[in-house]
Design a protein around this motif. Sequence first.
Motif: not given
Length: 128
Positions: A40, A45, A60, A62-67, A100, A117, A119
Amino acid sequence: MSRRRLLGTAGAAAAVTAVSACGEPPSPQEVRRGHVVGQTTDVPEGGGAVFSHSKLVVTQPEEGEYRAFSAACTHGGCTVQEVEDELIRCLCHGSEFDIASGEVVTGPAQEPLEKFTVTIDGTDIVLD
């Protein structure tokens, strides 16, 4: 039937059987499922990073949202080279994709990048 024709027919049948038995080799993403594909800390971001060993681009938005998306451009198959200004860019022919959604922003690509996806486990990005 001549011997030449018999051998040619038998050779063609063997080739078809060999190809169907082997099938297609797995994609780099399939091989990496369940494995760490990056960190990460490498994915800023509002941006992203290309992990060429797994043919993935992880963003990323948005903060903490990973694609995660395939790093293979849907236009010509080149590996996308950069992620900046909230765009995934393929420098081969100029296609740009949204960080996004993977949707095409600028062509010549017509199809979005394939989605995957991931994790997050600590700082590890694991492909699901």
